[in-house]
Design an enzyme around this catalytic site. Structure first.
Site, PDB file in Angstrom:
ATOM      1  N   GLY A  65      52.988 -82.721  -0.239  1.00 47.79           N
ATOM      2  CA  GLY A  65      51.759 -82.976   0.530  1.00 47.79           C
ATOM      3  C   GLY A  65      52.026 -82.858   2.028  1.00 47.79           C
ATOM      4  O   GLY A  65      51.299 -82.165   2.758  1.00 47.79           O
ATOM      5  N   HIS A  66      53.090 -83.516   2.481  1.00 47.38           N
ATOM      6  CA  HIS A  66      53.451 -83.431   3.901  1.00 47.38           C
ATOM      7  C   HIS A  66      53.762 -81.979   4.293  1.00 47.38           C
ATOM      8  O   HIS A  66      53.348 -81.498   5.340  1.00 47.38           O
ATOM      9  CB  HIS A  66      54.705 -84.269   4.188  1.00 47.38           C
ATOM     10  CG  HIS A  66      54.539 -85.747   4.016  1.00 47.38           C
ATOM     11  ND1 HIS A  66      55.129 -86.443   2.987  1.00 47.38           N
ATOM     12  CD2 HIS A  66      53.869 -86.669   4.741  1.00 47.38           C
ATOM     13  CE1 HIS A  66      54.840 -87.729   3.094  1.00 47.38           C
ATOM     14  NE2 HIS A  66      54.065 -87.899   4.143  1.00 47.38           N
TER      15      HIS A  66
HETATM   16  P1  AMP Z   1      52.043 -90.618   5.507  1.00 45.52           P
HETATM   17  O1  AMP Z   1      53.438 -90.180   5.754  1.00 45.52           O
HETATM   18  O2  AMP Z   1      51.824 -91.256   4.175  1.00 45.52           O
HETATM   19  O3  AMP Z   1      51.472 -91.421   6.648  1.00 45.52           O
HETATM   20  O4  AMP Z   1      51.162 -89.296   5.447  1.00 45.52           O
HETATM   21  C1  AMP Z   1      51.182 -88.375   6.508  1.00 45.52           C
HETATM   22  C2  AMP Z   1      50.081 -87.382   6.290  1.00 45.52           C
HETATM   23  O5  AMP Z   1      50.256 -86.719   5.053  1.00 45.52           O
HETATM   24  C3  AMP Z   1      48.680 -88.011   6.245  1.00 45.52           C
HETATM   25  O6  AMP Z   1      47.769 -87.178   6.945  1.00 45.52           O
HETATM   26  C4  AMP Z   1      48.385 -88.040   4.774  1.00 45.52           C
HETATM   27  O7  AMP Z   1      46.996 -88.001   4.490  1.00 45.52           O
HETATM   28  C5  AMP Z   1      49.062 -86.762   4.335  1.00 45.52           C
HETATM   29  N1  AMP Z   1      49.314 -86.790   2.888  1.00 45.52           N
HETATM   30  C6  AMP Z   1      49.952 -87.758   2.186  1.00 45.52           C
HETATM   31  N2  AMP Z   1      49.956 -87.466   0.871  1.00 45.52           N
HETATM   32  C7  AMP Z   1      49.299 -86.290   0.736  1.00 45.52           C
HETATM   33  C8  AMP Z   1      48.960 -85.452  -0.384  1.00 45.52           C
HETATM   34  N3  AMP Z   1      49.302 -85.772  -1.625  1.00 45.52           N
HETATM   35  N4  AMP Z   1      48.275 -84.321  -0.129  1.00 45.52           N
HETATM   36  C9  AMP Z   1      47.916 -83.982   1.133  1.00 45.52           C
HETATM   37  N5  AMP Z   1      48.207 -84.717   2.221  1.00 45.52           N
HETATM   38  C10 AMP Z   1      48.888 -85.859   2.025  1.00 45.52           C
END
Ligand code: AMP
Length: 285
Positions: A36-37
């Site tokens: 995702g990241h």
């Molecule tokens: P985090 O590290 O959890 O703060 O996430 C960083 C970014 O990655 C944020 O914009 C989240 O929405 C995005 N993100 C996390 N998981 C996913 C996923 N499965 N698909 C798409 N974007 C994601």
């Protein structure tokens, strides 16, 4: 890829790049990367000349009983993955660097933050908007990329950028899922093998709601009831919320509108998972 830890150094770099007329993109993260990241970084790369990511586990967005100290981290692996994706700069500040002695300012979006996750996490979004506003001022991007998995976060950031005339385009990226449908999340690392099976209930809930709407169901309470039964049929689950709401205002909807967001938060064991999906009404029904 260059790793930068200092605010001043990052600001100087960003200024230089802007003066050389580069289009700058930015992907804020808390690290422990999954696909995702990496997808966010790829989208950022397609839209810009220079990609900067940040890796910062932001204490301000964690509540006192939340998982700040145990949040999964893998800085070395993250930097290697980001480098392979062609990221140009990784901004990796310490907590002291972003919140020095005397820090006391808060950025707060008033209404959008009161719904969904805001009910159980009343201070969470102020922490998110404050750190993202700071990061925008440090990295000076033309566009910033966020995941739709955190739908409310994306809505809140978009509101903040518009309300404060930030002149930064906010780009949303569809949720990246595992092969079985579970939304990728750093917190999936906490799940036991049995919990991982139960985590499937979130995506199954979205599929069920879509099917019910397709069959002509319009009553939110009936869809919510069916989803609650589905979730509670999975071991170790505890429902935080199951909500059908307007995707713009996040206000609850009693009947399914042309576009309705299903948003879910479910605890599987001790791990709180979120997911969401848009339900599109079939106008013939
Ligand atoms: P985090 O590290 O959890 O703060 O996430 C960083 C970014 O990655 C944020 O914009 C989240 O929405 C995005 N993100 C996390 N998981 C996913 C996923 N499965 N698909 C798409 N974007 C994601």
């Amino acid at each position: 890829m260059e790793v930068i830890t200092g605010v001043r150094k990052m600001q100087q770099k960003a200024e230089e790049l802007r003066l050389s007329r580069k289009i700058l993109s930015f992907v804020p993260t808390m690290g422990f990367f999954h696909e995702g990241h990496l997808e966010l970084m790829r989208v950022a790369k397609r839209h810009s000349d220079v990609v900067t990511i940040s890796i910062f586990v932001n204490p301000m967005q964690f509540g006192p009983a939340e998982d700040l100290s145990t949040y999964p981290r893998d800085l070395e692996g993250d930097l290697s993955n980001a480098g392979q994706e062609g990221v140009d700069f990784a901004f990796v500040p310490s907590v002291k660097e972003l919140y020095p002695e005397g820090f006391e300012t808060k950025v707060s979006v008033e209404k959008l933050t009161k719904h969904l996750c805001g009910l159980q996490r009343p201070t969470h979004f102020d922490g998110v908007t404050t750190v993202v506003a700071k990061l925008f001022n440090i990295i000076k991007p033309h566009l910033a990329v966020f995941g739709q998995k955190d739908f409310q976060q994306l809505a809140v950031i978009s509101r903040m950028a518009e309300d404060l005339n930030m002149d930064i385009r906010i780009v949303g990226v569809p949720t990246v899922r595992e092969a079985d449908g579970v939304a990728m999340s750093s917190r999936n690392a906490y799940l036991s093998p049995e919990g991982r099976k139960s985590a499937l209930c979130l995506k199954k809930s979205i599929d069920l709601a879509r099917e019910m709407v397709h069959q002509g169901e319009r009553k939110s309470d009936r869809i919510i009831k069916a989803i609650e039964n589905l979730i509670l049929g999975h071991p170790y689950t505890q429902i935080d919320y199951v909500t059908l709401c307007d995707p713009v205002t996040l206000e609850d909807l009693e009947t399914v509108a042309a576009e309705t967001l299903l948003a879910l938060a479910v605890k599987v064991g001790k791990t709180r998972l979120i997911d969401n999906g848009l339900l599109v009404r079939d106008e013939k029904k």
